[in-house]
Design an enzyme around this catalytic site. Structure first.
Site, PDB file in Angstrom:
ATOM      1  N   GLU A  26     -12.008   8.985 -66.879  1.00 23.50           N
ATOM      2  CA  GLU A  26     -11.097   9.043 -68.024  1.00 23.50           C
ATOM      3  C   GLU A  26     -11.288  10.320 -68.849  1.00 23.50           C
ATOM      4  OE1 GLU A  26     -10.424   5.090 -70.014  1.00 23.50           O
ATOM      5  OE2 GLU A  26     -12.201   4.565 -68.861  1.00 23.50           O
ATOM      6  N   SER A 154      -8.739   1.845 -68.453  1.00 24.73           N
ATOM      7  CA  SER A 154      -7.430   2.497 -68.316  1.00 24.73           C
ATOM      8  C   SER A 154      -6.707   2.121 -67.029  1.00 24.73           C
ATOM      9  CB  SER A 154      -7.574   4.019 -68.409  1.00 24.73           C
ATOM     10  OG  SER A 154      -8.008   4.387 -69.680  1.00 24.73           O
ATOM     11  N   TYR A 224      -0.444   6.635 -70.648  1.00 28.48           N
ATOM     12  CA  TYR A 224      -0.777   7.882 -71.324  1.00 28.48           C
ATOM     13  C   TYR A 224       0.244   9.004 -71.195  1.00 28.48           C
ATOM     14  CZ  TYR A 224      -5.307   5.623 -71.601  1.00 28.48           C
ATOM     15  OH  TYR A 224      -6.308   4.733 -71.848  1.00 28.48           O
ATOM     16  N   ARG A 263     -10.873  -2.759 -79.468  1.00 28.35           N
ATOM     17  CA  ARG A 263      -9.506  -3.228 -79.246  1.00 28.35           C
ATOM     18  C   ARG A 263      -9.510  -4.156 -78.047  1.00 28.35           C
ATOM     19  NH1 ARG A 263      -7.144   0.517 -76.587  1.00 28.35           N
ATOM     20  NH2 ARG A 263      -6.630  -0.900 -74.878  1.00 28.35           N
ATOM     21  N   ASP A 265      -7.598  -6.722 -75.243  1.00 32.78           N
ATOM     22  CA  ASP A 265      -6.344  -6.943 -74.534  1.00 32.78           C
ATOM     23  C   ASP A 265      -6.192  -8.427 -74.234  1.00 32.78           C
ATOM     24  OD1 ASP A 265      -5.950  -4.197 -74.551  1.00 32.78           O
ATOM     25  OD2 ASP A 265      -6.905  -3.916 -72.600  1.00 32.78           O
ATOM     26  N   GLU A 279     -10.110  -8.108 -71.659  1.00 30.69           N
ATOM     27  CA  GLU A 279     -11.254  -7.223 -71.831  1.00 30.69           C
ATOM     28  C   GLU A 279     -11.238  -6.676 -73.243  1.00 30.69           C
ATOM     29  OE1 GLU A 279     -10.505  -3.036 -70.075  1.00 30.69           O
ATOM     30  OE2 GLU A 279      -9.437  -4.398 -68.725  1.00 30.69           O
ATOM     31  N   ASN A 281     -12.219  -3.029 -75.462  1.00 30.54           N
ATOM     32  CA  ASN A 281     -12.499  -1.596 -75.387  1.00 30.54           C
ATOM     33  C   ASN A 281     -13.261  -1.175 -76.634  1.00 30.54           C
ATOM     34  OD1 ASN A 281     -10.650  -0.855 -72.967  1.00 30.54           O
ATOM     35  ND2 ASN A 281      -9.353  -2.055 -74.324  1.00 30.54           N
ATOM     36  N   GLY A 285      -8.758   4.351 -77.272  1.00 26.39           N
ATOM     37  CA  GLY A 285      -8.036   5.604 -77.174  1.00 26.39           C
ATOM     38  C   GLY A 285      -7.435   6.013 -78.508  1.00 26.39           C
TER      39      GLY A 285
END
Length: 331
Positions: A26, A154, A224, A263, A265, A279, A281, A285
């Site tokens: 990433e 990602s 992205y 964050r 999901d 999951e 994070n 991002g």
């Protein structure tokens, strides 16, 4: 909003390294995130500098007098506890969760085990070590099924498998990125994400973002670099569903002992509107397409204030004893 309510004296934060780039898959996204953060911090008067661990020795952070680090690294060696551990040894406070929380959150299987032990809903899964076991997982979990590396982000290396013939290539793709391959029950429904800011009892969930990707394919390109994916914030979900997602995400955040920000999901199953945690994070991002800044903006927090507030909350798992030299002062 929680940790971002108080005024922050940018000069009191000292010399700041924005860690970006790194050596993970990433890297490109990390450079985009870090560039945005660097610009935002400088706009708020912070003495901020770019630092790429792939091109420089982390020990230089201490030698050069950095007082704290903003971690804008993604993936391995960035949000898996390794750089956090190095900064603990250097005595330099850093943004986001600590060593253990970062390490666990990067490992989707360990995360799911803890969430399941805490009674939090997450899709059923199997760990597999070859294509044959992937086919067995498809029989057990049902089609369609998600196959992905256990320790990547990602959507890198991820496949959606609907037939036995797809199991071998899906396994091989995931195994390119991680020897641990995770097969996960697919949840059909609304795809959402929800950030958290703060720590412990004071942590607060931000507004939920609902994601509508082309043909439901929210892959690396659509995340992205494309403009076809739609992000709804406010989410447009019924208030009760939004509140339930926020409650669940706060529980997930605290179960892993996260701090600073993260964050999560979540899939909202269409058949019964049941939310499922996928999951979390721990180095979210911060690109122009990223969802945490979008959610923060809906809560009235600008990108610059978000960066400044997260930086001001930088911490160590083990602060140095009172009177002991910090990483910055011992340069």
């Amino acid at each position: 909003m929680g940790l971002l309510n108080c005024a922050v004296d940018a000069r009191a934060l000292g010399k700041v390294a924005v860690l970006m780039g790194g050596s993970s898959a990433e890297r490109e996204v990390s450079l985009m995130s870090g560039g945005g953060v660097l610009q935002a911090l400088r706009a708020r008067g912070v003495d901020a500098h770019a630092f790429d661990p792939a091109q420089g020795d982390l020990g230089a952070l201490r030698r050069d007098g950095y007082a704290r680090c903003f971690i804008a690294l993604h993936g391995r060696h960035g949000e898996d506890g390794t750089v956090q551990g190095a900064l603990e040894l250097l005595g330099i406070p850093y943004t986001g969760p600590g060593v253990m929380a970062s390490s666990i959150a990067m490992d989707k299987t360990m995360t799911k085990r803890i969430w399941r032990a805490q009674g939090l809903p997450t899709p059923d899964w199997r760990l597999v070590s070859d294509a044959a076991e992937t086919a067995q997982a498809l029989q057990a979990l049902g089609a369609p099924m998600i196959v992905k590396p256990a320790r990547e982000g990602s959507t890198i290396g991820l496949s959606k498998v609907s037939a036995p013939g797809q199991c071998a290539p899906a396994y091989q793709l995931a195994a390119r990125y991680d020897p641990e391959v995770l097969c996960e029950q697919f949840i059909a429904g609304d795809e959402t994400t929800c950030p958290v800011l703060g720590a412990g009892a004071s942590a607060q969930a931000l507004p939920v973002v609902r994601i509508v990707a082309p043909e439901g394919n929210y892959d690396y390109q659509n995340k992205y670099f494309g403009d076809a994916t739609q992000y709804h914030c406010p989410s447009g979900l019924p208030g009760q569903e939004e509140q339930e997602i926020q409650r669940l995400v706060l529980q997930a955040f605290r179960a892993l002992d996260c701090r600073g920000w993260a964050r999560a999901d979540i899939m909202l199953r269409a058949s019964d509107r049941q939310p499922f945690l996928l999951e979390i994070n721990t180095a979210p991002g911060m690109t122009s397409h990223s969802l945490l800044p979008l959610s923060a903006r809906a809560a009235g927090i600008s990108y610059e204030d978000l960066c400044l507030g997260v930086l001001a909350a930088a911490a160590l798992d083990q602060p140095p004893p009172s009177g002991a030299p910090s990483g910055a002062s011992s340069a």
